[in-house]
Structures are given as C-alpha cells and as structure tokens.
Design a protein around this motif. Structure first.
Motif, PDB file in Angstrom:
ATOM      1  N   GLY A  39       0.814  -1.266  -0.123  1.00  0.00           N
ATOM      2  CA  GLY A  39       0.096  -0.116  -0.068  1.00  0.00           C
ATOM      3  C   GLY A  39       0.820   1.276   0.101  1.00  0.00           C
ATOM      4  O   GLY A  39       0.319   2.323  -0.661  1.00  0.00           O
ATOM      5  N   CYS A  40       2.053   1.282   0.662  1.00  0.00           N
ATOM      6  CA  CYS A  40       2.891   2.416   0.436  1.00  0.00           C
ATOM      7  C   CYS A  40       3.436   2.769  -0.751  1.00  0.00           C
ATOM      8  O   CYS A  40       3.414   4.054  -0.812  1.00  0.00           O
ATOM      9  N   CYS A  41       3.509   1.805  -1.677  1.00  0.00           N
ATOM     10  CA  CYS A  41       4.011   1.984  -2.984  1.00  0.00           C
ATOM     11  C   CYS A  41       2.966   2.816  -3.624  1.00  0.00           C
ATOM     12  O   CYS A  41       3.026   3.859  -4.443  1.00  0.00           O
ATOM     13  N   THR A  42       1.776   2.135  -3.415  1.00  0.00           N
ATOM     14  CA  THR A  42       0.320   3.008  -4.184  1.00  0.00           C
ATOM     15  C   THR A  42       0.625   4.520  -3.664  1.00  0.00           C
ATOM     16  O   THR A  42       0.404   5.382  -4.442  1.00  0.00           O
ATOM     17  N   GLY A  43       0.819   4.704  -2.283  1.00  0.00           N
ATOM     18  CA  GLY A  43       0.791   6.139  -2.005  1.00  0.00           C
ATOM     19  C   GLY A  43       1.960   6.988  -2.412  1.00  0.00           C
ATOM     20  O   GLY A  43       1.655   8.162  -2.909  1.00  0.00           O
ATOM     21  N   TRP A  44       3.103   6.286  -2.711  1.00  0.00           N
ATOM     22  CA  TRP A  44       4.232   7.041  -3.077  1.00  0.00           C
ATOM     23  C   TRP A  44       3.931   7.381  -4.506  1.00  0.00           C
ATOM     24  O   TRP A  44       4.187   8.510  -5.119  1.00  0.00           O
ATOM     25  N   ILE A  45       3.168   6.424  -5.512  1.00  0.00           N
ATOM     26  CA  ILE A  45       3.000   6.609  -6.913  1.00  0.00           C
ATOM     27  C   ILE A  45       1.902   7.851  -6.929  1.00  0.00           C
ATOM     28  O   ILE A  45       2.199   8.826  -7.792  1.00  0.00           O
ATOM     29  N   LYS A  46       1.044   8.160  -6.053  1.00  0.00           N
ATOM     30  CA  LYS A  46       0.090   8.834  -6.070  1.00  0.00           C
ATOM     31  C   LYS A  46       0.828  10.130  -5.757  1.00  0.00           C
ATOM     32  O   LYS A  46       0.666  11.163  -6.282  1.00  0.00           O
ATOM     33  N   HIS A  47       1.731  10.479  -4.880  1.00  0.00           N
ATOM     34  CA  HIS A  47       2.441  11.784  -4.444  1.00  0.00           C
ATOM     35  C   HIS A  47       3.375  11.907  -5.699  1.00  0.00           C
ATOM     36  O   HIS A  47       3.239  13.204  -6.035  1.00  0.00           O
ATOM     37  N   LEU A  48       3.836  11.153  -6.476  1.00  0.00           N
ATOM     38  CA  LEU A  48       4.468  11.538  -7.711  1.00  0.00           C
ATOM     39  C   LEU A  48       3.771  11.915  -8.824  1.00  0.00           C
ATOM     40  O   LEU A  48       3.952  13.160  -9.394  1.00  0.00           O
ATOM     41  N   GLN A  49       2.488  11.532  -8.896  1.00  0.00           N
ATOM     42  CA  GLN A  49       1.485  11.856  -9.814  1.00  0.00           C
ATOM     43  C   GLN A  49       0.913  13.268  -9.393  1.00  0.00           C
ATOM     44  O   GLN A  49       0.827  14.092 -10.487  1.00  0.00           O
ATOM     45  N   ASP A  50       0.594  13.588  -8.076  1.00  0.00           N
ATOM     46  CA  ASP A  50       0.304  14.749  -7.695  1.00  0.00           C
ATOM     47  C   ASP A  50       1.201  15.855  -7.925  1.00  0.00           C
ATOM     48  O   ASP A  50       0.981  17.025  -7.788  1.00  0.00           O
ATOM     49  N   ASN A  51       2.335  15.466  -7.951  1.00  0.00           N
ATOM     50  CA  ASN A  51       3.728  16.331  -8.284  1.00  0.00           C
ATOM     51  C   ASN A  51       4.392  16.449  -9.787  1.00  0.00           C
ATOM     52  O   ASN A  51       5.277  16.698  -9.876  1.00  0.00           O
ATOM     53  N   GLY A  52       3.311  16.252 -10.847  1.00  0.00           N
ATOM     54  CA  GLY A  52       3.744  16.286 -12.009  1.00  0.00           C
ATOM     55  C   GLY A  52       4.391  15.114 -12.655  1.00  0.00           C
ATOM     56  O   GLY A  52       4.875  15.365 -14.032  1.00  0.00           O
ATOM     57  N   PHE A  53       4.465  13.732 -12.221  1.00  0.00           N
ATOM     58  CA  PHE A  53       5.256  12.908 -12.849  1.00  0.00           C
ATOM     59  C   PHE A  53       3.966  11.920 -13.373  1.00  0.00           C
ATOM     60  O   PHE A  53       2.853  11.928 -12.817  1.00  0.00           O
ATOM     61  N   SER A  54       4.373  11.355 -14.801  1.00  0.00           N
ATOM     62  CA  SER A  54       3.529  10.237 -15.205  1.00  0.00           C
ATOM     63  C   SER A  54       4.287   8.899 -14.701  1.00  0.00           C
ATOM     64  O   SER A  54       5.180   8.841 -14.973  1.00  0.00           O
ATOM     65  N   VAL A  55       3.170   8.074 -14.355  1.00  0.00           N
ATOM     66  CA  VAL A  55       3.822   6.743 -13.660  1.00  0.00           C
ATOM     67  C   VAL A  55       3.655   5.593 -14.312  1.00  0.00           C
ATOM     68  O   VAL A  55       2.193   5.485 -14.679  1.00  0.00           O
ATOM     69  N   ASN A  56       4.318   4.887 -14.692  1.00  0.00           N
ATOM     70  CA  ASN A  56       4.069   3.535 -15.141  1.00  0.00           C
ATOM     71  C   ASN A  56       4.568   2.401 -14.375  1.00  0.00           C
ATOM     72  O   ASN A  56       5.744   2.220 -13.788  1.00  0.00           O
ATOM     73  N   ALA A  57       3.668   1.834 -13.563  1.00  0.00           N
ATOM     74  CA  ALA A  57       3.806   0.834 -12.456  1.00  0.00           C
ATOM     75  C   ALA A  57       3.783  -0.522 -12.940  1.00  0.00           C
ATOM     76  O   ALA A  57       2.869  -0.889 -13.595  1.00  0.00           O
ATOM     77  N   THR A  58       4.796  -1.548 -12.335  1.00  0.00           N
ATOM     78  CA  THR A  58       4.711  -2.623 -12.785  1.00  0.00           C
ATOM     79  C   THR A  58       4.897  -3.668 -11.514  1.00  0.00           C
ATOM     80  O   THR A  58       5.652  -3.247 -10.748  1.00  0.00           O
ATOM     81  N   ASN A  59       3.841  -4.560 -11.220  1.00  0.00           N
ATOM     82  CA  ASN A  59       3.977  -5.385 -10.047  1.00  0.00           C
ATOM     83  C   ASN A  59       5.153  -6.356 -10.486  1.00  0.00           C
ATOM     84  O   ASN A  59       4.970  -7.081 -11.493  1.00  0.00           O
ATOM     85  N   VAL A  60       5.870  -6.641  -9.484  1.00  0.00           N
ATOM     86  CA  VAL A  60       7.023  -7.664  -9.604  1.00  0.00           C
ATOM     87  C   VAL A  60       7.241  -8.557  -8.360  1.00  0.00           C
ATOM     88  O   VAL A  60       6.870  -8.134  -7.340  1.00  0.00           O
ATOM     89  N   ALA A  61       7.841  -9.571  -8.358  1.00  0.00           N
ATOM     90  CA  ALA A  61       7.688 -10.681  -7.757  1.00  0.00           C
ATOM     91  C   ALA A  61       8.994 -10.328  -6.622  1.00  0.00           C
ATOM     92  O   ALA A  61       9.059 -10.670  -5.453  1.00  0.00           O
TER      93      ALA A  61
END
Length: 151
Positions: A39-61
């Motif tokens: 969940g914290c990764c999802t929170g960090w991604i939202k933080h990036l998006q809210d600050n002008g980044f476009s995010v490509n997230a990939t779930n990995v093992a």
C-alpha cells in the motif's frame, strides 16, 4: 485544408510571441517496480502523480532484482525501485528531490531513501521520522542529497 492552415498559423503565432517548446513538454515518466500488495508503494505513486510525474507501475515478484539491475546498493533498499531520466530511484524519495535531480543532472546512479521512514511520501501518518535522501554517485560514493527532520 482549413484545419491545416489554422494549425500552421497557430504554430507561427506561438513562435512569434516567444512561447517555447518546454511549455508543451510532457510530464516526466517514471517507471516503478513494486510489490503488488504494498500500500505504501501506491501512496508514493500518488505522491509522484500529484507532483507532475506520469507513472508506469509494474508489479514484480522481487524488487531486489530491479535494485541490482539499476545499481542501487542493497544497504539502501526499500520496497520499490524506479527509473526516470536515466536515474535510479529507490524507496520513498520525495518528488521535489527527483525534480531537483532531473534539473541538476549530476553524475550519479540516482537517489535512495533506505527503509520505509514514517512521514516520507507514501508513509504519511502522525509520526514523522528524520531521514536522508542519499545520492548514489557513479563512483559508488554516497552523499546526503537532502535531510528531512522528524517531528
């Protein structure tokens, strides 16, 4: 035909008044490799998006595979690894530090916030720990890029 004429007229107008390409520049794209259940990764991604980044997230093992691939020392490990603009980003690095990195373009592998410090982006809550954003240089040396005080 009218559309083509209108577009070329607009382009000439913008060049004439001095509006440059950076006004139209795309958001920086950051590729994030994370655990699907974090969940914290999802929170960090939202933080990036809210600050002008476009995010490509990939779930990995196993995020350590990506940390190694992107030359971040295991001692600086966290729960997600990313790349942006030729740099590696490890952990809960604030967007402002990534933006600074992309602006200054130092000779470096990237930035890291080891562990998962409370109060860092994606780890918000009532408690805020002091933590450092570490610059990992191309020669392997590490320096504090930004210090965040706790409360």
């Amino acid at each position: 035909m009218h559309r083509r004429h209108a577009l070329s007229s607009l382009a000439m107008l913008l060049l004439t008044v001095g509006i440059s390409a950076p006004v139209f520049a795309a958001k920086p794209v950051i590729d994030v490799f994370k655990d699907a259940n974090c969940g914290c990764c999802t929170g960090w991604i939202k933080h990036l998006q809210d600050n002008g980044f476009s995010v490509n997230a990939t779930n990995v093992a196993d995020t350590s595979t990506y940390r190694k691939k992107f030359q971040i020392p295991d001692a600086l490990g966290s729960c997600h690894t990313a790349t942006v603009g030729g740099y590696s980003i490890e952990g809960h690095v604030p967007a402002q530090d990534i933006q600074r990195l992309l602006k200054e373009r130092p000779q470096a592998i990237g930035l890291a916030v080891p562990g998962m410090p409370a109060g860092s982006p994606g780890m918000e809550g009532p408690r805020k720990m002091a933590y450092d954003v570490i610059l990992v240089k191309t020669d392997g040396k590490q320096t504090v890029y930004h210090h965040y005080a706790g409360s």
